[in-house]
Motif scaffolding. Structure first.
Motif, PDB file in Angstrom:
ATOM      1  N   LEU A  64      41.882  73.335   8.968  1.00 47.88           N
ATOM      2  CA  LEU A  64      40.761  74.006   8.483  1.00 47.88           C
ATOM      3  C   LEU A  64      39.404  73.158   8.678  1.00 47.88           C
ATOM      4  CD1 LEU A  64      41.520  76.180   5.315  1.00 47.88           C
ATOM      5  CD2 LEU A  64      41.003  77.110   7.744  1.00 47.88           C
ATOM      6  N   ILE A  65      39.964  71.844   8.435  1.00 45.86           N
ATOM      7  CA  ILE A  65      38.699  70.693   8.679  1.00 45.86           C
ATOM      8  C   ILE A  65      38.559  70.501  10.086  1.00 45.86           C
ATOM      9  CG2 ILE A  65      38.417  68.310   8.123  1.00 45.86           C
ATOM     10  CD1 ILE A  65      39.848  68.542   5.563  1.00 45.86           C
ATOM     11  N   ASN A  66      39.467  70.773  11.039  1.00 46.11           N
ATOM     12  CA  ASN A  66      39.217  70.567  12.258  1.00 46.11           C
ATOM     13  C   ASN A  66      38.632  71.561  13.215  1.00 46.11           C
ATOM     14  OD1 ASN A  66      40.390  68.017  13.733  1.00 46.11           O
ATOM     15  ND2 ASN A  66      42.211  68.754  12.349  1.00 46.11           N
ATOM     16  N   LEU A  67      38.284  72.897  12.226  1.00 48.34           N
ATOM     17  CA  LEU A  67      37.626  73.881  13.092  1.00 48.34           C
ATOM     18  C   LEU A  67      36.264  73.466  13.648  1.00 48.34           C
ATOM     19  CD1 LEU A  67      38.840  76.930  10.866  1.00 48.34           C
ATOM     20  CD2 LEU A  67      39.633  76.135  13.191  1.00 48.34           C
ATOM     21  N   PRO A  68      35.489  72.877  12.781  1.00 48.24           N
ATOM     22  CA  PRO A  68      33.936  72.659  13.475  1.00 48.24           C
ATOM     23  C   PRO A  68      33.665  71.832  14.455  1.00 48.24           C
ATOM     24  CG  PRO A  68      34.106  72.526  10.912  1.00 48.24           C
ATOM     25  CD  PRO A  68      35.603  72.499  11.429  1.00 48.24           C
ATOM     26  N   PHE A  69      34.994  70.966  14.883  1.00 54.83           N
ATOM     27  CA  PHE A  69      34.656  70.134  15.908  1.00 54.83           C
ATOM     28  C   PHE A  69      35.237  70.538  17.247  1.00 54.83           C
ATOM     29  CE2 PHE A  69      35.538  67.653  11.909  1.00 54.83           C
ATOM     30  CZ  PHE A  69      34.562  66.399  12.058  1.00 54.83           C
ATOM     31  N   TYR A  70      35.745  71.754  17.365  1.00 58.85           N
ATOM     32  CA  TYR A  70      36.218  72.326  18.582  1.00 58.85           C
ATOM     33  C   TYR A  70      34.983  72.699  19.481  1.00 58.85           C
ATOM     34  CZ  TYR A  70      40.513  72.350  16.697  1.00 58.85           C
ATOM     35  OH  TYR A  70      42.125  72.064  16.163  1.00 58.85           O
ATOM     36  N   ALA A  71      33.849  73.247  18.543  1.00 61.17           N
ATOM     37  CA  ALA A  71      32.464  73.519  19.281  1.00 61.17           C
ATOM     38  C   ALA A  71      32.026  72.346  19.855  1.00 61.17           C
ATOM     39  CB  ALA A  71      31.636  74.055  18.493  1.00 61.17           C
ATOM     40  N   LEU A  72      31.948  71.140  19.735  1.00 61.17           N
ATOM     41  CA  LEU A  72      31.422  69.924  20.110  1.00 61.17           C
ATOM     42  C   LEU A  72      32.563  69.425  21.310  1.00 61.17           C
ATOM     43  CD1 LEU A  72      29.820  67.470  20.199  1.00 61.17           C
ATOM     44  CD2 LEU A  72      31.429  66.470  18.502  1.00 61.17           C
ATOM     45  N   ALA A  73      33.740  69.549  20.996  1.00 62.12           N
ATOM     46  CA  ALA A  73      34.774  69.543  21.939  1.00 62.12           C
ATOM     47  C   ALA A  73      34.466  70.481  23.370  1.00 62.12           C
ATOM     48  CB  ALA A  73      36.181  69.458  21.560  1.00 62.12           C
ATOM     49  N   TRP A  74      34.337  71.627  23.140  1.00 60.06           N
ATOM     50  CA  TRP A  74      34.036  72.532  24.102  1.00 60.06           C
ATOM     51  C   TRP A  74      32.715  72.328  24.990  1.00 60.06           C
ATOM     52  CZ3 TRP A  74      37.313  76.927  25.159  1.00 60.06           C
ATOM     53  CH2 TRP A  74      36.690  77.878  25.866  1.00 60.06           C
ATOM     54  N   ARG A  75      31.795  71.943  23.946  1.00 58.90           N
ATOM     55  CA  ARG A  75      30.453  71.694  24.887  1.00 58.90           C
ATOM     56  C   ARG A  75      30.433  70.365  25.836  1.00 58.90           C
ATOM     57  NH1 ARG A  75      25.565  72.625  20.980  1.00 58.90           N
ATOM     58  NH2 ARG A  75      24.628  71.845  22.985  1.00 58.90           N
ATOM     59  N   ARG A  76      31.130  69.333  25.253  1.00 58.03           N
ATOM     60  CA  ARG A  76      30.931  67.935  25.576  1.00 58.03           C
ATOM     61  C   ARG A  76      32.194  67.454  26.367  1.00 58.03           C
ATOM     62  NH1 ARG A  76      26.429  65.600  23.860  1.00 58.03           N
ATOM     63  NH2 ARG A  76      26.687  64.052  25.582  1.00 58.03           N
ATOM     64  N   LEU A  77      33.325  67.849  26.061  1.00 58.80           N
ATOM     65  CA  LEU A  77      34.558  67.189  26.643  1.00 58.80           C
ATOM     66  C   LEU A  77      35.374  68.363  27.627  1.00 58.80           C
ATOM     67  CD1 LEU A  77      35.705  65.051  23.658  1.00 58.80           C
ATOM     68  CD2 LEU A  77      34.559  64.401  25.871  1.00 58.80           C
ATOM     69  N   GLY A  78      34.743  69.542  27.427  1.00 59.34           N
ATOM     70  CA  GLY A  78      35.658  70.398  28.483  1.00 59.34           C
ATOM     71  C   GLY A  78      36.438  71.530  27.850  1.00 59.34           C
ATOM     72  N   VAL A  79      36.955  72.456  28.345  1.00 57.66           N
ATOM     73  CA  VAL A  79      37.595  73.673  28.036  1.00 57.66           C
ATOM     74  C   VAL A  79      39.105  72.888  27.962  1.00 57.66           C
ATOM     75  CG1 VAL A  79      38.847  75.875  28.484  1.00 57.66           C
ATOM     76  CG2 VAL A  79      36.438  75.224  29.060  1.00 57.66           C
ATOM     77  N   GLU A  80      39.604  72.318  28.963  1.00 55.00           N
ATOM     78  CA  GLU A  80      41.103  71.637  29.001  1.00 55.00           C
ATOM     79  C   GLU A  80      41.401  70.836  27.690  1.00 55.00           C
ATOM     80  OE1 GLU A  80      44.091  68.880  31.286  1.00 55.00           O
ATOM     81  OE2 GLU A  80      42.196  69.826  32.241  1.00 55.00           O
ATOM     82  N   PHE A  81      40.468  69.868  27.403  1.00 57.37           N
ATOM     83  CA  PHE A  81      40.410  69.035  26.165  1.00 57.37           C
ATOM     84  C   PHE A  81      40.638  69.894  24.833  1.00 57.37           C
ATOM     85  CE2 PHE A  81      38.660  66.528  23.019  1.00 57.37           C
ATOM     86  CZ  PHE A  81      39.561  65.243  23.006  1.00 57.37           C
ATOM     87  N   THR A  82      39.509  70.720  24.881  1.00 60.58           N
ATOM     88  CA  THR A  82      39.672  71.562  23.878  1.00 60.58           C
ATOM     89  C   THR A  82      40.818  72.331  23.443  1.00 60.58           C
ATOM     90  OG1 THR A  82      37.312  71.818  23.924  1.00 60.58           O
ATOM     91  CG2 THR A  82      38.017  73.148  22.410  1.00 60.58           C
ATOM     92  N   LEU A  83      41.267  72.967  24.338  1.00 61.74           N
ATOM     93  CA  LEU A  83      42.424  73.789  24.174  1.00 61.74           C
ATOM     94  C   LEU A  83      43.716  72.947  23.839  1.00 61.74           C
ATOM     95  CD1 LEU A  83      41.995  76.457  26.946  1.00 61.74           C
ATOM     96  CD2 LEU A  83      41.510  76.495  24.615  1.00 61.74           C
ATOM     97  N   LYS A  84      43.829  71.674  24.639  1.00 64.25           N
ATOM     98  CA  LYS A  84      44.981  70.949  24.310  1.00 64.25           C
ATOM     99  C   LYS A  84      44.797  70.510  22.988  1.00 64.25           C
ATOM    100  CE  LYS A  84      45.938  69.539  28.908  1.00 64.25           C
ATOM    101  NZ  LYS A  84      45.972  68.212  29.803  1.00 64.25           N
ATOM    102  N   SER A  85      43.762  70.016  22.346  1.00 66.77           N
ATOM    103  CA  SER A  85      43.381  69.672  20.936  1.00 66.77           C
ATOM    104  C   SER A  85      43.731  70.745  20.061  1.00 66.77           C
ATOM    105  CB  SER A  85      41.992  69.008  20.776  1.00 66.77           C
ATOM    106  OG  SER A  85      41.732  68.005  21.844  1.00 66.77           O
ATOM    107  N   LEU A  86      43.289  71.813  20.142  1.00 63.16           N
ATOM    108  CA  LEU A  86      43.354  72.767  19.363  1.00 63.16           C
ATOM    109  C   LEU A  86      44.837  73.163  19.177  1.00 63.16           C
ATOM    110  CD1 LEU A  86      42.633  75.261  17.785  1.00 63.16           C
ATOM    111  CD2 LEU A  86      42.226  76.763  19.968  1.00 63.16           C
ATOM    112  N   ALA A  87      45.718  73.028  20.500  1.00 59.50           N
ATOM    113  CA  ALA A  87      47.303  73.369  20.579  1.00 59.50           C
ATOM    114  C   ALA A  87      47.984  72.022  19.808  1.00 59.50           C
ATOM    115  CB  ALA A  87      47.650  73.351  21.832  1.00 59.50           C
ATOM    116  N   SER A  88      47.239  70.895  19.922  1.00 54.79           N
ATOM    117  CA  SER A  88      48.051  69.987  19.229  1.00 54.79           C
ATOM    118  C   SER A  88      47.662  69.784  17.739  1.00 54.79           C
ATOM    119  CB  SER A  88      47.442  68.547  19.665  1.00 54.79           C
ATOM    120  OG  SER A  88      47.617  68.344  21.123  1.00 54.79           O
ATOM    121  N   VAL A  89      46.652  70.411  17.258  1.00 56.04           N
ATOM    122  CA  VAL A  89      46.268  70.315  15.813  1.00 56.04           C
ATOM    123  C   VAL A  89      47.031  71.271  15.338  1.00 56.04           C
ATOM    124  CG1 VAL A  89      44.726  71.162  14.093  1.00 56.04           C
ATOM    125  CG2 VAL A  89      44.007  69.392  15.928  1.00 56.04           C
TER     126      VAL A  89
END
Length: 203
Positions: A64-89
């Motif tokens: 739950l705590i990680n959810l807000p950070f995915y928007a930042l990751a999506w905008r600044r670090l790319g879709v691949e990074f965001t999806l891998k981070s979401l899967a890892s978390v």
């Protein structure tokens, strides 16, 4: 055979094994940490503290705590990074529920638990970073700062840890915080010393 991507030299199978290893090692590290009743820094530290205070599982609070950070990751670090981070978390949240069922300690010294947590989790994060993933949260912010300013991700995390542990002194016995700080220092030194994009070229 999977073809390597030009930008990293990693195939999708390389990424799968690297991220899986990172999540597995991090899961063991968190289990060691919570077994001895310690906390940690970064977003995981906030989740551990929230878990102790609310009674909800670490896995749920971490997700739950990680959810807000995915928007930042999506905008600044790319879709691949965001999806891998979401899967890892998500995978780590599940692993922290499963590992305690198969790994039980009759005794674990707090200092050894803290150092082992720091070492395992530091290696886990290196594996994730090198395969363009993370465990979300502050890792996203730290990598963004490193990539845009050159200021090391490990030092960013260490500064944030200082804030987390300052708050922890108000909530937990001093010995818990001091042992926990030992683990956090080991973890962040591993990241600060070893994670440099100019030293890592995948082949």
């Amino acid at each position: 055979m999977a073809e390597p991507r030009a930008e990293t030299g990693h195939t999708w199978l390389d990424d799968l094994q690297g991220i899986s290893l990172g999540v597995f090692l991090a899961g063991i590290g968190v289990h060691l940490l919570t077994t001895v009743g310690l906390i940690t820094g970064q977003t995981a530290g906030v989740a551990v503290i929230a878990s102790y205070l609310t009674g909800y599982s670490f896995g749920l609070m971490f997700f739950l705590i990680n959810l807000p950070f995915y928007a930042l990751a999506w905008r600044r670090l790319g879709v691949e990074f965001t999806l891998k981070s979401l899967a890892s978390v998500t995978a780590l949240s599940v692993m922290t529920e499963v590992i305690p069922e198969g790994m039980v300690f009759s005794y674990l010294d707090p200092a050894l638990g803290a150092v082992t947590f720091g070492a395992l989790t530091g290696i886990a994060l290196l594996a994730l970073f090198r395969h363009n993933g993370s465990l979300g949260g502050l890792g996203v912010v730290a990598l963004l700062i490193q990539d845009t300013t050159g200021f090391r991700a490990g030092w960013v995390q260490l500064i944030f840890d200082g804030v987390v542990f300052s708050v922890a002194f108000l909530l937990f016995p001093a010995w818990v915080v001091l042992y926990s700080l030992l683990g956090a220092v080991v973890l962040n030194l591993i990241i600060a010393i070893n994670h440099r994009r100019d030293r890592y070229i995948a082949t």
